[in-house]
Motif scaffolding. Structure first.
Motif, short mmCIF file in Angstrom:
data_model
loop_
_atom_site.label_atom_id
_atom_site.label_comp_id
_atom_site.label_asym_id
_atom_site.label_seq_id
_atom_site.Cartn_x
_atom_site.Cartn_y
_atom_site.Cartn_z
N VAL A 275 76.17 20.99 146.43
CA VAL A 275 76.54 22.38 146.72
C VAL A 275 76.42 23.26 145.49
CG1 VAL A 275 78.40 23.91 147.44
CG2 VAL A 275 78.03 21.74 148.63
N GLU A 276 76.96 22.82 144.36
CA GLU A 276 76.94 23.67 143.17
C GLU A 276 75.51 23.97 142.74
OE1 GLU A 276 79.29 24.76 139.25
OE2 GLU A 276 80.07 23.27 140.64
N ARG A 277 74.63 22.95 142.77
CA ARG A 277 73.24 23.18 142.40
C ARG A 277 72.58 24.18 143.33
NH1 ARG A 277 69.00 21.97 144.71
NH2 ARG A 277 70.00 20.47 146.11
N LEU A 278 72.84 24.04 144.65
CA LEU A 278 72.23 24.93 145.63
C LEU A 278 72.71 26.37 145.43
CD1 LEU A 278 70.44 25.20 148.12
CD2 LEU A 278 72.43 24.67 149.53
N ARG B 211 84.45 31.11 144.12
CA ARG B 211 84.75 32.53 144.32
C ARG B 211 83.59 33.28 144.97
NH1 ARG B 211 87.64 31.98 139.22
NH2 ARG B 211 85.84 32.66 138.00
N ARG B 212 82.43 32.65 145.12
CA ARG B 212 81.27 33.29 145.74
C ARG B 212 81.12 32.91 147.21
NH1 ARG B 212 76.27 31.76 142.07
NH2 ARG B 212 75.21 32.97 143.70
N LEU B 213 82.10 32.23 147.78
CA LEU B 213 81.97 31.70 149.13
C LEU B 213 82.90 32.41 150.10
CD1 LEU B 213 82.03 27.88 148.27
CD2 LEU B 213 80.05 29.41 148.35
N ALA C 150 85.27 20.13 144.37
CA ALA C 150 83.92 19.62 144.06
C ALA C 150 83.07 20.61 143.29
CB ALA C 150 83.21 19.23 145.36
N VAL C 151 83.41 21.91 143.33
CA VAL C 151 82.61 22.92 142.65
C VAL C 151 83.47 23.65 141.64
CG1 VAL C 151 81.12 23.20 144.66
CG2 VAL C 151 83.08 24.73 144.36
N SER C 152 82.84 24.39 140.75
CA SER C 152 83.57 25.15 139.74
C SER C 152 84.27 26.34 140.38
CB SER C 152 82.60 25.65 138.66
OG SER C 152 81.70 26.60 139.22
N PRO C 153 85.32 26.87 139.74
CA PRO C 153 85.99 28.06 140.27
C PRO C 153 85.04 29.24 140.45
CG PRO C 153 87.35 27.06 138.57
CD PRO C 153 86.03 26.35 138.55
#
Length: 433
Positions: free
Chosen positions: A350-353, A386-388, A379-382
């Motif tokens: 997810v983070e890479r995408l 915050r972009r979701l 699983a992802v950075s803050p």
């Protein structure tokens, strides 16, 4: 001593011991000193006036037309701002048969004016009336009939324009939906924090103050504080009641301001910070109520956020710097998504995408499992989280119109969202072979 006398002595001793236990354990509750303040029967109506002699005249005429006995009504009129003395003089043609307090405040600040009114009231119950609004004739009588010392009573509210035309009112629909039911604060949140349409026991109302530094939303903070602190009972008048608060909706009213960074972001964050302070001492029920009020302020922010992609990073930073104990970025982002993600259980990619899209891109995440959201936050950075914004797969009702996005439980796919579809539901899930 006979056996009978011994038994009687034991019974008397046990009774005395029990009485001492009851007195020590259930001693009378010591009420705060402000419960002993002298009050008279009836209703104090607080009107904060700073605008127009014509509006004030219509407002006070509706007060004079009340069917409740005049001896049970007290007017507290607070004239604030540059026109305060002119408005005071205009008010003198009204209120000859009731007790009237006419107060002057130099600063045009509705919170200061209402606080001054609260300091002045002497009746059991308090209600507020804005100078551009009116009461139906039976308004005060119906409210007082249902009043109790620990109960807030809510009346119907209907909107009209300056020409007197009735408007479609979400607040009236909400009143009709709730009337006759038994609801939690969270379920009644929209009506509870209006300054209008309610009768409040003075013993509660006088202990809370409006925050003068807030340029909007001061009523939300005032009533959120009152309900979360004192937790009075709430009842609504019956559906179809003739007790109606008529609210005039004007283009220049605070609630109809255009979107701007000042009103939509800075002022909303100021309200959210004040609400956040209440969370520290809130029980579970009050916490959910306060969080819903924070969500409502965040939703107002989301409309500006959608239209100003160049400011999204700065707005996110303002929220981060506010150090809020509760804030929903999903609600802030809800209208701004241009990319859809369908997520299974494996979240490593997810983070890479997300990082493949520009930093101001907001992504709507469709969850195969409602538990995925909590796992994703870990699983992802803050910064990515915050972009979701989030949506349930079940909420997408018409898959046949939408472009396909394949997923498997171990993969993640993305697609651009088309603004042609309501709720940006432009993702179709198709099980991969």
């Amino acid at each position: 001593m006979s056996h009978y006398d011994e038994l009687l002595a034991e019974i008397v001793a046990e009774k005395k011991a029990w009485n001492r236990f009851v007195e020590q354990t259930f001693e009378p509750v010591k009420l705060p000193p402000w419960f002993d303040d002298p009050v008279e029967r009836g209703i104090s109506v607080i009107v904060a006036s700073h605008d127009s002699e014509e509006l004030l005249a219509t407002c006070l005429a509706s007060l004079e037309a009340q069917t409740l006995d005049a001896s049970l009504i007290e007017w507290v009129l607070v004239f604030n701002g540059d026109k305060n003395e002119t408005l005071l003089e205009a008010s003198r043609q009204f209120g000859r048969d009731v007790t009237v307090h006419r107060l002057l405040e130099d600063e045009a600040n509705v919170s200061i004016a209402r606080n001054r009114g609260l300091e002045t009231v002497t009746r059991q119950y308090v209600t507020f009336l804005d100078e551009d609004d009116t009461f139906s004739p039976t308004y005060l009588e119906r409210l007082l009939n249902e009043a109790l010392p620990d109960r807030v009573v809510i009346a119907d509210i209907q909107d009209f324009d300056p020409e007197g035309n009735v408007l479609v009112s979400p607040l009236h629909r909400e009143f009709e939906r709730l009337a006759g039911g038994d609801w939690s604060y969270e379920q009644m949140a929209q009506l509870l924090t209006l300054n209008a349409c309610k009768l409040i026991p003075a013993v509660y109302a006088k202990q809370v103050r409006y925050e003068p530094s807030l340029r909007s939303g001061e009523d939300v903070v005032y009533f959120s504080t009152l309900f979360s602190t004192y937790q009075p009972a709430v009842t609504l008048l019956p559906s179809g009641t003739d007790a109606v608060y008529f609210r005039q909706v004007r283009d220049n009213s605070v609630s109809r301001q255009g979107l701007s960074r000042e009103f939509s972001i800075r002022q909303r964050l100021a309200v959210i910070k004040s609400l956040s302070d209440l969370l520290m001492n809130a029980n579970d029920a009050s916490r959910r109520f306060i969080e819903r009020k924070i969500d409502a302020q965040t939703s107002m922010m989301s409309l500006y956020f959608k239209d100003h992609p160049e400011e999204r990073g700065a707005i996110h930073q303002l929220v981060v710097e506010s150090d809020l104990p509760y804030f929903s970025y999903s609600i802030l982002n809800q209208h701004a998504a241009t990319v859809g993600l369908v997520l299974g259980e494996k979240l490593e990619n997810v983070e890479r995408l997300v990082s493949e899209y520009p930093k101001d891109t907001i992504l709507r995440v469709y969850l195969l499992s409602p538990f995925t959201r909590g796992k994703l936050a870990e699983a992802v950075s803050p910064e990515v989280f915050r972009r979701l914004t989030f949506a349930n797969m079940a909420s997408v009702s018409n898959w046949s119109l939408l472009p396909e996005v394949c997923y498997s439980l171990g993969d993640v796919r993305a697609a651009s969202l088309s603004t042609e579809y309501v709720l940006s539901t432009t993702v179709r899930a198709v099980a991969s072979s």
